[in-house]
Write an enzyme that holds these catalytic residues in place. Sequence first.
Site, PDB file in Angstrom:
ATOM      1  N   ILE D 111      11.121 -15.962  95.505  1.00 40.68           N
ATOM      2  CA  ILE D 111      11.520 -15.273  96.737  1.00 40.68           C
ATOM      3  C   ILE D 111      10.809 -15.840  97.963  1.00 40.68           C
ATOM      4  CG2 ILE D 111       9.770 -13.424  96.750  1.00 40.68           C
ATOM      5  CD1 ILE D 111      13.497 -12.785  97.221  1.00 40.68           C
ATOM      6  N   ARG D 112       9.754 -16.650  97.725  1.00 40.40           N
ATOM      7  CA  ARG D 112       9.072 -17.257  98.863  1.00 40.40           C
ATOM      8  C   ARG D 112       9.983 -18.208  99.645  1.00 40.40           C
ATOM      9  NH1 ARG D 112       3.847 -17.094  99.274  1.00 40.40           N
ATOM     10  NH2 ARG D 112       4.473 -17.547 101.401  1.00 40.40           N
ATOM     11  N   GLU D 120      18.970  -7.844  94.620  1.00 42.29           N
ATOM     12  CA  GLU D 120      18.242  -7.688  93.362  1.00 42.29           C
ATOM     13  C   GLU D 120      18.502  -6.318  92.749  1.00 42.29           C
ATOM     14  OE1 GLU D 120      14.008  -8.369  93.627  1.00 42.29           O
ATOM     15  OE2 GLU D 120      13.699  -7.951  91.499  1.00 42.29           O
ATOM     16  N   ARG D 203       8.042   3.172  86.825  1.00 43.94           N
ATOM     17  CA  ARG D 203       7.956   1.725  86.581  1.00 43.94           C
ATOM     18  C   ARG D 203       6.582   1.149  86.934  1.00 43.94           C
ATOM     19  NH1 ARG D 203      10.021  -0.955  91.762  1.00 43.94           N
ATOM     20  NH2 ARG D 203       9.691   0.672  93.302  1.00 43.94           N
ATOM     21  N   ARG D 230      10.093 -27.020  93.004  1.00 41.26           N
ATOM     22  CA  ARG D 230      10.010 -26.260  91.751  1.00 41.26           C
ATOM     23  C   ARG D 230      10.300 -27.091  90.506  1.00 41.26           C
ATOM     24  NH1 ARG D 230       6.693 -22.292  93.448  1.00 41.26           N
ATOM     25  NH2 ARG D 230       7.538 -21.260  95.288  1.00 41.26           N
TER      26      ARG D 230
END
Lengths: 312, 312, 312, 312
Positions: D111-112, D120, D203, D230
């Site tokens: 998400i950066r 989401e 959660r 990545r």
Amino acid sequence: MALTQEQTRDIEVVRARSAETRRPTVAALEAILAQPIQVLDHGFIRVVDYMGDDAAVVQAARVSYGHGTKHVRQDTGLIRYLMRHRHTTPLEMCEIKFHVKLPIFVARQWIRHRTANVNEYSARYSILDQEFYLPAPEQIAVQDTNNRQGRAGAVPPEQAARILALLRQDAETAYAHYQRLLGLDDPDHTGAESGALARELARLNLPVSFYTQWYWKIDLHNLLHFLALRTDAHAQYEIRAYAEAILDVVRRWVPTVFEAFRDYRQGAVTLSAPAMAVVRRMLAGETVDAASSGLSVREWQELMTALAPPQV
Amino acid sequence: MALTQEQTRDIEVVRARSAETRRPTVAALEAILAQPIQVLDHGFIRVVDYMGDDAAVVQAARVSYGHGTKHVRQDTGLIRYLMRHRHTTPLEMCEIKFHVKLPIFVARQWIRHRTANVNEYSARYSILDQEFYLPAPEQIAVQDTNNRQGRAGAVPPEQAARILALLRQDAETAYAHYQRLLGLDDPDHTGAESGALARELARLNLPVSFYTQWYWKIDLHNLLHFLALRTDAHAQYEIRAYAEAILDVVRRWVPTVFEAFRDYRQGAVTLSAPAMAVVRRMLAGETVDAASSGLSVREWQELMTALAPPQV
Amino acid sequence: MALTQEQTRDIEVVRARSAETRRPTVAALEAILAQPIQVLDHGFIRVVDYMGDDAAVVQAARVSYGHGTKHVRQDTGLIRYLMRHRHTTPLEMCEIKFHVKLPIFVARQWIRHRTANVNEYSARYSILDQEFYLPAPEQIAVQDTNNRQGRAGAVPPEQAARILALLRQDAETAYAHYQRLLGLDDPDHTGAESGALARELARLNLPVSFYTQWYWKIDLHNLLHFLALRTDAHAQYEIRAYAEAILDVVRRWVPTVFEAFRDYRQGAVTLSAPAMAVVRRMLAGETVDAASSGLSVREWQELMTALAPPQV
Amino acid sequence: MALTQEQTRDIEVVRARSAETRRPTVAALEAILAQPIQVLDHGFIRVVDYMGDDAAVVQAARVSYGHGTKHVRQDTGLIRYLMRHRHTTPLEMCEIKFHVKLPIFVARQWIRHRTANVNEYSARYSILDQEFYLPAPEQIAVQDTNNRQGRAGAVPPEQAARILALLRQDAETAYAHYQRLLGLDDPDHTGAESGALARELARLNLPVSFYTQWYWKIDLHNLLHFLALRTDAHAQYEIRAYAEAILDVVRRWVPTVFEAFRDYRQGAVTLSAPAMAVVRRMLAGETVDAASSGLSVREWQELMTALAPPQV
């Protein structure tokens, strides 16, 4: 709210610092610069730096008007006009930088605001502290059955205590295992294991309640958008706590913008074209009900809520 | 470089201002704060505000490392490491705001850099001054026949003078007509015309050489990206003149970042995988020519240019 | 609306093309794909490509709800709910690409919308055609004295004719000089001049009324934001003409989103907290006037305008 | 890789769908449209939609050149030129949308990359499934002592088994408690507790190894930037696994761009001005060592690594 020794020293350095500047300066913000403001049980926000003030918004707005209109408008009136009519680009001319300590699940909501700069603590490089969020007992609440994403009333104290004990125990177990995987319980590696597991793997079982930290920098327009969404009653309580603390910083920093935001954004109601038509009929003396309104059931309810006197 | 009376007064106010701040402060930048730096014939840049310094980059980078690595790295080494490896997010933690006066055709290239905040003078609200860009005679150059988007050698002085006369005459005619359409040559409307044409229409015939103004705010990472592209030899001379002036401001503001930028971005060469293979063969003593290189003709030329000693 | 030969051929190729796809497809948009839709005198928009449809918005919204709520909501209701409550991220899941031909002064307003992708015709590489915008006679209007950025009533036909003649003459002169500077009137360079001036300089005197072109790609959320601002009565007529043409494309593309946009965004009115308080007092039967409203004079006027029946 | 029944049905619908379109279409991508491609133990990526192809990049680049240069360049050569010289805006004219299932700690890195659209799965609205990431035994590795953010060699199989057992046990315990807090083990609320804890609180103790899902849409330029970072050896293995799967999708989608990316981005080396000076001295026959190079120790090592033949 645990600060590392290094952070405490850094804060002292900044608090003792004083330099001359020609830049716009806001005394009320200087007064709290660098100081941590506690949020939740272990979190904080603190202002690291800022650029601009109320006058910087006016300055940017006036460049658009050139030498034509400068004499007619007062600064406050101009700021309120900009806010009311969503002329937002002059608000982008102010910037603020925070250091924030926050639970991972809050960070995951926060990061969705993309127009900001972020440097986050890396659990690949460094070891996380044993700090995790436990709600205050009165925040332990059941699922709201109407609002699918919200919480309703608090549970009885004994049940809250049982829940908190469960949350604490799981978090502590996870952290103990994290330390074991990192080899911290056997620093000399005399045991059976071959060494410290990579940090990027050892953190796999840490819950989303654990605290992380980041530097976060954003312009005033995007900050107000963040605050409008995250101080809203529909935002999760935990991120709302951060938003309220930041809003109070905004009040110190740009008081005129703050008041305009409160009047024209936070308290504002947007009525659709069909809803406005209903309001006009009502003001003309007509009695309108759901059936004759032409609105859907849901929109009618939303309109009735908007028109009802706000609750104290 | 004409400033309006109001701008001159504003600058005097800022220059005389002095406040205490706990924020990071850069003396070399304070020294020129608010002062216009001339660019081209009527343009300028001036620093309106700034946030952060070299140390703010280090501070943001270190939050990633937590309490693990602070003792090993020196600040300068860290900044150079970040620049070399394109770890750019810490550079986003510094911000700077400029007031810029620039020709419209330069503004059109500049605005393509989207990650910035802008408030521009509006020719719908206000009347433009009679200020248009005329190149210096030595800048009047013929079309480059190799580089389709560039200029080659300067034309002879007499031809330059003729071209400048033509440019000046057209711009002056356009401005005279602009004034006539706005009714400024008949302020009492005693003439045959029914009144001042709307400003948003009267400007239709003004050339792209006319000056506009804006406030422009950007973070250091995006500013360096702007500077890398706009100080490049392929950028049009006129925007390059602004980029060079801004780069000198960066040198005052964040000298360590500036040097790292100069070493690792401006002077850097990126070699493709096939080009690196050729370099390795050469270093191993092999004689490689275009045919045996495996590169396209164009890539071979680019590699030869990269490997040739830089010209003085 | 002049198309180059190459553009005409490209359009024919696309219009004749047909391929099978598993992607969401919108027949009403396919029907006009690639076809130019005229705007102003020489401009156009045409849809080059698109991604998604009404159902793609629903699909993205539902991923948030997981397996919990899929059975309760109808698609239309969900889209209208998202629009009403400004849940905008699902709208980002649709994308559209236009080829646009537009005057430079319109392009300068348009480009302020930063969250979009743009590739523009370069007057550094290539030579601009002799195409400039001349308003239709009924668009030639005087400056509005209330609204500092708008136009009021049209001028008499004879005055309009004089203004248009002036605009045309200046633009034609500028273009003739542009060609002379480029050496196009002396292609064999037999004359006294030393050669073609660089294109990046020769264009200096072209007015902002000249047409440029670009490819422009944007997601549906940001497109609707653009349309909300640029179809507004306060937008300049010329960019409004483009916005209206694009809005009609949106109607074909995502009809449910289009209707929700029309009901909840275009026709919507945002009332501040103090304004809502006044409305509530009125609905309770109280007679409220400017003095007793607690609003500023300007806000009272804005509220009265909002509550007045819309004019036909 | 567990799909919900609804997801399986949706995929079947898309796979069976076929419509005519005039849009650019890529057969090799249509062949896998909607199909999940497994990544890690329970994750996947699947292409939901796409816009554009190799030719769309060329089309956008050529609008810049107008009618001047279309005949001289081949498409492949142009794409390779754009990639080599980082002319990236034409790459923004292609867009792709993925549905991704991924562990939370991977989502936090992913998400950066801010220039993308995301929807989401919400654990406030819906209940997470019992799906958490467990590394393959050969991925269980010790901390790298040189690279502070990486992992080194794998641990012995028996130790890996112990670590995996620990991770599994913690995750299962957390999930069992999650279900208990949600009241799922007592659906009729006959027990002592007052009801289901709010999902947004229940959660809190789920580890970051649990899977989440999102729709993610991005343009090709920003996707390549994501992939360059990545797929790099310094990226954590788990996100690299996703990047490699996406890179293979890019290969199908835009094969010419893919090859240019591989040659000019993935395999490319950027050498600083001082490093290039050393290379030039070496090529001129001079023997250069660390001491005489003028580089820092670290930079010298980096240069030696760059010049060494790549390992097989």
